[in-house]
Design a protein around this motif. Structure first.
Motif, PDB file in Angstrom:
ATOM      1  N   SER A  61      -5.365  -7.218  11.387  1.00 33.09           N
ATOM      2  CA  SER A  61      -4.331  -6.245  11.062  1.00 33.09           C
ATOM      3  C   SER A  61      -2.945  -6.895  11.047  1.00 33.09           C
ATOM      4  N   LEU A  62      -2.686  -7.743  12.029  1.00 32.31           N
ATOM      5  CA  LEU A  62      -1.385  -8.416  12.087  1.00 32.31           C
ATOM      6  C   LEU A  62      -1.218  -9.388  10.930  1.00 32.31           C
ATOM      7  N   ASN A  63      -2.279 -10.090  10.563  1.00 30.13           N
ATOM      8  CA  ASN A  63      -2.188 -10.986   9.407  1.00 30.13           C
ATOM      9  C   ASN A  63      -1.981 -10.207   8.116  1.00 30.13           C
ATOM     10  N   ASP A  64      -2.604  -9.039   8.019  1.00 28.11           N
ATOM     11  CA  ASP A  64      -2.369  -8.169   6.854  1.00 28.11           C
ATOM     12  C   ASP A  64      -0.899  -7.746   6.798  1.00 28.11           C
ATOM     13  N   ARG A  65      -0.328  -7.486   7.962  1.00 27.84           N
ATOM     14  CA  ARG A  65       1.087  -7.097   8.030  1.00 27.84           C
ATOM     15  C   ARG A  65       1.970  -8.244   7.553  1.00 27.84           C
ATOM     16  N   LEU A  66       1.651  -9.477   7.964  1.00 27.45           N
ATOM     17  CA  LEU A  66       2.416 -10.635   7.488  1.00 27.45           C
ATOM     18  C   LEU A  66       2.317 -10.759   5.970  1.00 27.45           C
ATOM     19  N   SER A  67       1.151 -10.501   5.426  1.00 26.81           N
ATOM     20  CA  SER A  67       0.985 -10.545   3.966  1.00 26.81           C
ATOM     21  C   SER A  67       1.850  -9.491   3.287  1.00 26.81           C
ATOM     22  N   ALA A  68       1.933  -8.306   3.875  1.00 29.15           N
ATOM     23  CA  ALA A  68       2.776  -7.242   3.319  1.00 29.15           C
ATOM     24  C   ALA A  68       4.241  -7.655   3.342  1.00 29.15           C
ATOM     25  N   LEU A  69       4.656  -8.331   4.400  1.00 34.61           N
ATOM     26  CA  LEU A  69       6.041  -8.811   4.480  1.00 34.61           C
ATOM     27  C   LEU A  69       6.311  -9.878   3.424  1.00 34.61           C
ATOM     28  N   GLU A  70       5.337 -10.747   3.183  1.00 29.89           N
ATOM     29  CA  GLU A  70       5.481 -11.750   2.124  1.00 29.89           C
ATOM     30  C   GLU A  70       5.615 -11.084   0.759  1.00 29.89           C
ATOM     31  N   ARG A  71       4.831 -10.033   0.523  1.00 30.69           N
ATOM     32  CA  ARG A  71       4.934  -9.317  -0.753  1.00 30.69           C
ATOM     33  C   ARG A  71       6.305  -8.665  -0.889  1.00 30.69           C
ATOM     34  N   ALA A  72       6.842  -8.148   0.232  1.00 29.87           N
ATOM     35  CA  ALA A  72       8.174  -7.536   0.198  1.00 29.87           C
ATOM     36  C   ALA A  72       9.220  -8.587  -0.177  1.00 29.87           C
ATOM     37  N   GLU A  73       9.113  -9.775   0.391  1.00 29.79           N
ATOM     38  CA  GLU A  73      10.051 -10.849   0.036  1.00 29.79           C
ATOM     39  C   GLU A  73       9.938 -11.221  -1.434  1.00 29.79           C
ATOM     40  N   LYS A  74       8.732 -11.218  -1.950  1.00 29.74           N
ATOM     41  CA  LYS A  74       8.533 -11.511  -3.373  1.00 29.74           C
ATOM     42  C   LYS A  74       9.209 -10.441  -4.234  1.00 29.74           C
ATOM     43  N   ARG A  75       9.090  -9.179  -3.805  1.00 30.78           N
ATOM     44  CA  ARG A  75       9.733  -8.099  -4.554  1.00 30.78           C
ATOM     45  C   ARG A  75      11.255  -8.226  -4.512  1.00 30.78           C
ATOM     46  N   ILE A  76      11.793  -8.722  -3.402  1.00 26.80           N
ATOM     47  CA  ILE A  76      13.239  -8.972  -3.350  1.00 26.80           C
ATOM     48  C   ILE A  76      13.600  -9.996  -4.414  1.00 26.80           C
ATOM     49  N   GLY A  77      12.830 -11.078  -4.475  1.00 30.90           N
ATOM     50  CA  GLY A  77      13.087 -12.118  -5.476  1.00 30.90           C
ATOM     51  C   GLY A  77      12.912 -11.641  -6.902  1.00 30.90           C
ATOM     52  N   ASP A  78      11.964 -10.729  -7.104  1.00 31.68           N
ATOM     53  CA  ASP A  78      11.685 -10.202  -8.449  1.00 31.68           C
ATOM     54  C   ASP A  78      12.647  -9.093  -8.860  1.00 31.68           C
ATOM     55  N   GLY A  79      13.412  -8.593  -7.882  1.00 32.05           N
ATOM     56  CA  GLY A  79      14.315  -7.488  -8.176  1.00 32.05           C
ATOM     57  C   GLY A  79      13.645  -6.134  -8.171  1.00 32.05           C
ATOM     58  N   THR A  80      12.448  -6.047  -7.576  1.00 30.97           N
ATOM     59  CA  THR A  80      11.732  -4.773  -7.549  1.00 30.97           C
ATOM     60  C   THR A  80      11.616  -4.197  -6.147  1.00 30.97           C
ATOM     61  N   TYR A  81      12.332  -4.770  -5.192  1.00 32.94           N
ATOM     62  CA  TYR A  81      12.279  -4.254  -3.818  1.00 32.94           C
ATOM     63  C   TYR A  81      12.912  -2.866  -3.776  1.00 32.94           C
ATOM     64  N   GLY A  82      12.288  -1.988  -3.008  1.00 27.05           N
ATOM     65  CA  GLY A  82      12.848  -0.649  -2.833  1.00 27.05           C
ATOM     66  C   GLY A  82      12.334   0.372  -3.819  1.00 27.05           C
ATOM     67  N   VAL A  83      11.383  -0.035  -4.661  1.00 26.26           N
ATOM     68  CA  VAL A  83      10.741   0.931  -5.559  1.00 26.26           C
ATOM     69  C   VAL A  83       9.231   0.839  -5.356  1.00 26.26           C
ATOM     70  N   LEU A  96      12.568   2.377   4.320  1.00 26.97           N
ATOM     71  CA  LEU A  96      12.615   0.914   4.362  1.00 26.97           C
ATOM     72  C   LEU A  96      13.188   0.406   5.685  1.00 26.97           C
ATOM     73  N   GLU A  97      14.071   1.167   6.298  1.00 25.11           N
ATOM     74  CA  GLU A  97      14.585   0.795   7.623  1.00 25.11           C
ATOM     75  C   GLU A  97      13.454   0.806   8.644  1.00 25.11           C
ATOM     76  N   ILE A  98      12.577   1.788   8.531  1.00 21.74           N
ATOM     77  CA  ILE A  98      11.458   1.914   9.461  1.00 21.74           C
ATOM     78  C   ILE A  98      10.362   0.910   9.125  1.00 21.74           C
ATOM     79  N   ASP A  99      10.079   0.758   7.837  1.00 24.47           N
ATOM     80  CA  ASP A  99       9.035  -0.165   7.384  1.00 24.47           C
ATOM     81  C   ASP A  99       9.564  -0.976   6.209  1.00 24.47           C
ATOM     82  N   PRO A 100      10.158  -2.140   6.485  1.00 28.44           N
ATOM     83  CA  PRO A 100      10.745  -2.931   5.403  1.00 28.44           C
ATOM     84  C   PRO A 100       9.721  -3.468   4.407  1.00 28.44           C
ATOM     85  N   ALA A 101       8.443  -3.368   4.727  1.00 26.75           N
ATOM     86  CA  ALA A 101       7.399  -3.814   3.809  1.00 26.75           C
ATOM     87  C   ALA A 101       6.804  -2.659   3.006  1.00 26.75           C
ATOM     88  N   ALA A 102       7.387  -1.471   3.112  1.00 24.23           N
ATOM     89  CA  ALA A 102       6.838  -0.303   2.424  1.00 24.23           C
ATOM     90  C   ALA A 102       6.711  -0.584   0.933  1.00 24.23           C
TER      91      ALA A 102
END
Length: 117
Positions: A61-83, A96-102
């Protein structure tokens, strides 16, 4: 959401999850040691195995969470974070404040939970 704030939240969450992973790894080692000691007849030999299975599930579960955080960082780079990755609808900053990987809006996430069997 401000992207710098998003990066801060993701970094903080990553640090928290890595700390939990380290604790989980220590618990797994303790369970292995307990399993070795269980052969003396005074303890239930199944209990350490049960704990080990729980520890492994927590680690996954924790490793899955790390993967979700990596995907969130990718979305920041792609310009799609927050949608939403599903609908393209904006994800509220409060979420997003509660779950930045949402990856989904609250409504979409709830819909998926109802269909997860």
């Amino acid at each position: 959401m401000d992207l710098e704030r998003a990066k801060e939240l993701i970094a903080a969450e990553r640090a928290r999850v890595k700390g939990l992973l380290a604790t989980s790894a220590e618990a797994r080692l303790d369970d292995v040691a307990a399993g070795r000691e269980a052969g003396d007849g005074d303890t239930d030999g199944a209990q350490p195995l049960e704990h080990e299975a729980v520890d492994m599930a927590i680690g996954k579960s924790l490793n899955d969470r790390l993967s979700a955080l990596e995907r969130a960082e990718k979305r920041i780079g792609d310009g799609t974070y927050g949608v939403s990755v599903e609908s393209g609808l904006p994800i509220p900053d409060e979420r997003l404040e509660i779950d930045p990987a949402a990856e989904l809006t609250v409504g979409e996430a709830a819909k998926h939970q109802h269909h997860d069997y």
